[in-house]
Structures are given as C-alpha cells and as structure tokens.
Design a protein around this motif. Structure first.
Motif, PDB file in Angstrom:
ATOM      1  N   ALA A 168       0.863  -1.184   0.000  1.00 20.89           N
ATOM      2  CA  ALA A 168       0.000   0.000   0.000  1.00 20.89           C
ATOM      3  C   ALA A 168       0.899   1.235   0.000  1.00 20.89           C
ATOM      4  CB  ALA A 168      -0.919   0.009   1.222  1.00 20.89           C
ATOM      5  N   ASP A 169       1.197   1.741  -1.186  1.00 21.34           N
ATOM      6  CA  ASP A 169       2.093   2.878  -1.362  1.00 21.34           C
ATOM      7  C   ASP A 169       1.295   4.034  -1.967  1.00 21.34           C
ATOM      8  OD1 ASP A 169       4.038   4.743  -2.050  1.00 21.34           O
ATOM      9  OD2 ASP A 169       5.503   3.210  -2.601  1.00 21.34           O
ATOM     10  N   GLU A 170       0.893   4.965  -1.119  1.00 24.18           N
ATOM     11  CA  GLU A 170       0.057   6.066  -1.588  1.00 24.18           C
ATOM     12  C   GLU A 170       0.807   6.971  -2.551  1.00 24.18           C
ATOM     13  OE1 GLU A 170      -2.763   9.668   0.227  1.00 24.18           O
ATOM     14  OE2 GLU A 170      -1.552   8.403   1.564  1.00 24.18           O
ATOM     15  N   ASP A 171       2.096   7.215  -2.303  1.00 23.09           N
ATOM     16  CA  ASP A 171       2.871   8.109  -3.163  1.00 23.09           C
ATOM     17  C   ASP A 171       2.989   7.549  -4.581  1.00 23.09           C
ATOM     18  OD1 ASP A 171       3.246   9.842  -1.042  1.00 23.09           O
ATOM     19  OD2 ASP A 171       5.129   8.887  -0.412  1.00 23.09           O
ATOM     20  N   ARG A 172       3.180   6.249  -4.695  1.00 21.88           N
ATOM     21  CA  ARG A 172       3.327   5.622  -6.016  1.00 21.88           C
ATOM     22  C   ARG A 172       2.006   5.081  -6.553  1.00 21.88           C
ATOM     23  NH1 ARG A 172       7.886   1.245  -5.442  1.00 21.88           N
ATOM     24  NH2 ARG A 172       7.564   1.150  -7.707  1.00 21.88           N
ATOM     25  N   ARG A 173       0.955   5.258  -5.767  1.00 23.78           N
ATOM     26  CA  ARG A 173      -0.372   4.787  -6.149  1.00 23.78           C
ATOM     27  C   ARG A 173      -0.359   3.283  -6.461  1.00 23.78           C
ATOM     28  NH1 ARG A 173      -1.296   8.975  -4.157  1.00 23.78           N
ATOM     29  NH2 ARG A 173      -2.718  10.619  -4.865  1.00 23.78           N
ATOM     30  N   ARG A 174       0.257   2.534  -5.568  1.00 22.33           N
ATOM     31  CA  ARG A 174       0.348   1.086  -5.741  1.00 22.33           C
ATOM     32  C   ARG A 174      -0.377   0.392  -4.595  1.00 22.33           C
ATOM     33  NH1 ARG A 174       4.117  -1.017  -9.242  1.00 22.33           N
ATOM     34  NH2 ARG A 174       4.352  -2.860  -7.941  1.00 22.33           N
ATOM     35  N   LEU A 175      -1.476  -0.272  -4.924  1.00 20.66           N
ATOM     36  CA  LEU A 175      -2.247  -1.041  -3.955  1.00 20.66           C
ATOM     37  C   LEU A 175      -2.350  -2.465  -4.493  1.00 20.66           C
ATOM     38  CD1 LEU A 175      -3.916  -1.178  -1.369  1.00 20.66           C
ATOM     39  CD2 LEU A 175      -5.905  -0.385  -2.673  1.00 20.66           C
ATOM     40  N   ILE A 176      -1.573  -3.391  -3.917  1.00 20.82           N
ATOM     41  CA  ILE A 176      -1.459  -4.747  -4.431  1.00 20.82           C
ATOM     42  C   ILE A 176      -2.036  -5.738  -3.421  1.00 20.82           C
ATOM     43  CG2 ILE A 176       0.098  -6.463  -5.429  1.00 20.82           C
ATOM     44  CD1 ILE A 176       0.059  -3.802  -6.901  1.00 20.82           C
ATOM     45  N   PHE A 177      -2.788  -6.704  -3.934  1.00 19.90           N
ATOM     46  CA  PHE A 177      -3.415  -7.716  -3.095  1.00 19.90           C
ATOM     47  C   PHE A 177      -2.852  -9.104  -3.409  1.00 19.90           C
ATOM     48  CE2 PHE A 177      -6.665  -4.409  -3.707  1.00 19.90           C
ATOM     49  CZ  PHE A 177      -6.965  -4.100  -2.385  1.00 19.90           C
ATOM     50  N   SER A 178      -3.053 -10.022  -2.468  1.00 15.72           N
ATOM     51  CA  SER A 178      -2.705 -11.427  -2.685  1.00 15.72           C
ATOM     52  C   SER A 178      -3.816 -12.301  -2.114  1.00 15.72           C
ATOM     53  CB  SER A 178      -1.379 -11.779  -2.011  1.00 15.72           C
ATOM     54  OG  SER A 178      -1.136 -13.176  -2.093  1.00 15.72           O
TER      55      SER A 178
END
Length: 322
Positions: A168-178
């Motif tokens: 969950a990286d707000e600055d890079r806009r990366r929200l990854i799930f598994s």
C-alpha cells in the motif's frame, strides 16, 4: 413546557437537517437547539445556561462511509465539506486503512471490479487495487482446469474474494493484493510436517514442481514445492520427464516455513528406497556375520559381508560408478 430534544447532524451540500422529538411528560428541563444562518453555526446545549460555539471546538473527526456520504463525529470547525473537499479526504483515509490492513495482516473482502492482461481489479472502498494472476488462489484453476486464466477472471468479475494487502504505497499509487496470502492465513494452521495429501501439479520448473494441496473440503487452497531432488529416488535430469501440469499425485509435507509462507513437499518419501529394498533381498535377516574371527593358527580372519559381491555388481551397472 419541558422539552427533551435530540438532533442529528449530517453533511450534505451546505445544509443541516434537524430531527426533534418532544415529550411533554418529561420532568427534566433541558433543551438542545441548532440554528443555521449565514454566520458560523452556534449550538446551544443548556441545562443551566451552558453555551457552546463552533469555533471553540477543535480536532475534527470525519468518517466516510462506502456509500459516498461523509459524516462528522462530534461538532468541529469543518461542519460543511464540499464534494471537492470530501473526495481527497476520503481517499487519504482509505490509503491509511490500506496501510493498516497491510501492517496488521488482516483479510479484506474485496469485490472484483474487472480485470486486465495481468490480473484482477479489486475495489477497496474508494480505491481500486490490483491482484496479479500469480497471486490468485489455486482454488480457481483447479476447480475449472479447462478454462484459461482470462476466462476465469471474466467469471470472477462481480464476485467477492478474500485478499490480503501486500503493498500500500500512496505516493506511487500502488495497492497490491494477494489471495494466496489470505488463503495461507486461513489454512496454514491445518497442516503439519509429516501430513500426506492428494495434490495436483501446477507449474513445472527446472528446479521442481509447484503442487496444490487438496483439503478435506475437496478444494485446493495451498501450494507447495516438490524440489527436483524429492521427485524420485532415481536420478532426475528434467522434472518434465516425470511430472506434467494437471497430474494427480500424492505428496508428503517435509518442511513448513511459516514466516515465509512456504511448504516443502516430497513424492519419493512415500515410496521405499530401492537401495534398501536391494539390501533386504541380498542380506538375509537370519544371516550371522562375524567380522572378527580367529582361525586355527590364532590369526584374524575377516569374512566378507554376505551378498556384498551382488551389491557391487549392481552398482557397477549404474551410471556414475566405475
């Protein structure tokens, strides 16, 4: 006349709704009134002449529901938010929630909004995250092995999956799930070293094969690795000569790394070691072996192990022995 009043404050497009109920039989003298005008809001709550003004309250707390409505817990100095103000505030709060899910290892029930060439799009409140295909549970492909991953993704659109936030990286806009990690949290406490499972072969690599474990419910929830050295007692040059994707096999759990969420499996340990079988055949259990015996002259005489010559002959026929 005594009045018992109750007020509900909600934020909309610059208006304040009020709901009041009265009870003429009440004996307690208290009242709560809300007034709306062009000046800052004043709220009077009085039992004995107490007056509270909006400007005197600090530390606003804004909570955002999944339906898009914002509401305020307590009265603060931002009682009215425009839609343009609500949207970034809500997204910021949802990024914070995503980080909390990641840090605490919590499972989130997310709706599949769609898919692309690499994975599924998962709704997380006002955000949309990404579930890569390799991070999906083996449950789906084992349930419908005849379907491609794209067909499975299409069928999953609109459904709800249990997932874990792994980035969950707000600055890079990366929200990854598994989904695999969520399955690990649910089912890893049900497995132990030494357990045996019916399993289905997934992908096959040079170093071994990934195998999906079948649980008592009939579904495949966890995946382990059968290293090339654990495929067979014979020398294996290429795993693909023995195992193919989709094969049904029986495996034994020989190691569990719970910190790294890894399971090590073996196929060969469910079979007898052929070398031991050979020894059992050539060496009789009732054979007496005297390694140190004395002849008539009193000198030491060492007798060879019964069947040793046969063992040597078989080893010489194997590659690598000369």
């Amino acid at each position: 006349m005594s009045v018992a009043a109750m007020g509900i404050v909600s934020v909309g497009n610059g208006f304040l709704s009020q709901f009041f109920t009265s009870d003429s039989a009440a004996s307690t003298h208290q009242f709560c009134c809300f007034s709306v005008n062009s000046s800052p809001l004043h709220m009077n709550f009085s039992r004995s002449g107490c007056l509270v003004k909006r400007g005197s309250l600090l530390s606003p707390r804004v909570s955002v529901s999944t339906t898009g409505n914002a509401k305020i817990d307590g009265v603060d100095d931002q009682l009215s938010l425009s839609p343009d103000e609500i949207k970034p505030a809500r997204k910021s709060a949802d990024w914070k929630a995503a980080r909390t899910y990641s840090e605490r290892g919590l499972i989130f029930e997310g709706k599949v909004e769609g898919f692309n060439g690499g994975g599924l799009l998962i709704r997380f409140y006002s955000l949309v995250g990404f579930l890569p295909f390799p991070q999906m549970s083996p449950y789906h492909s084992c349930k419908e092995p005849q379907k491609t991953i794209q067909e499975i993704a299409r069928d999953l659109t609109g459904s709800v999956l249990s997932v874990k936030v792994i980035q969950a990286d707000e600055d890079r806009r990366r929200l990854i799930f598994s989904e695999k990690e969520a399955s690990w949290l649910k089912f890893s406490n049900k497995i132990n070293v030494g357990d045996t499972y019916q399993a289905k072969v997934g992908s096959v690599e040079d170093y071994g094969a990934f195998v999906h474990l079948r649980f008592p419910d009939g579904s495949y929830h966890l995946t382990g690795l059968v290293h090339v050295s654990e495929v067979s007692w014979d020398l294996v040059h290429d795993v693909r000569d023995i195992l193919t994707e989709g094969d049904d096999v029986r495996v034994k759990i020989i190691n569990i790394d719970r910190e790294k969420s890894r399971i090590t499996l073996s196929i060969k340990q469910l079979e007898e070691d052929p070398l031991l079988e050979t020894l059992d055949k050539v060496i009789h259990k009732d054979a007496s072996v005297h390694t140190n015996s004395l002849d008539s002259n009193g000198s030491s005489n060492i007798e060879p192990l019964p069947g040793l010559e046969t063992i040597i002959e078989e080893l010489l026929q194997e590659d690598g022995y000369d």
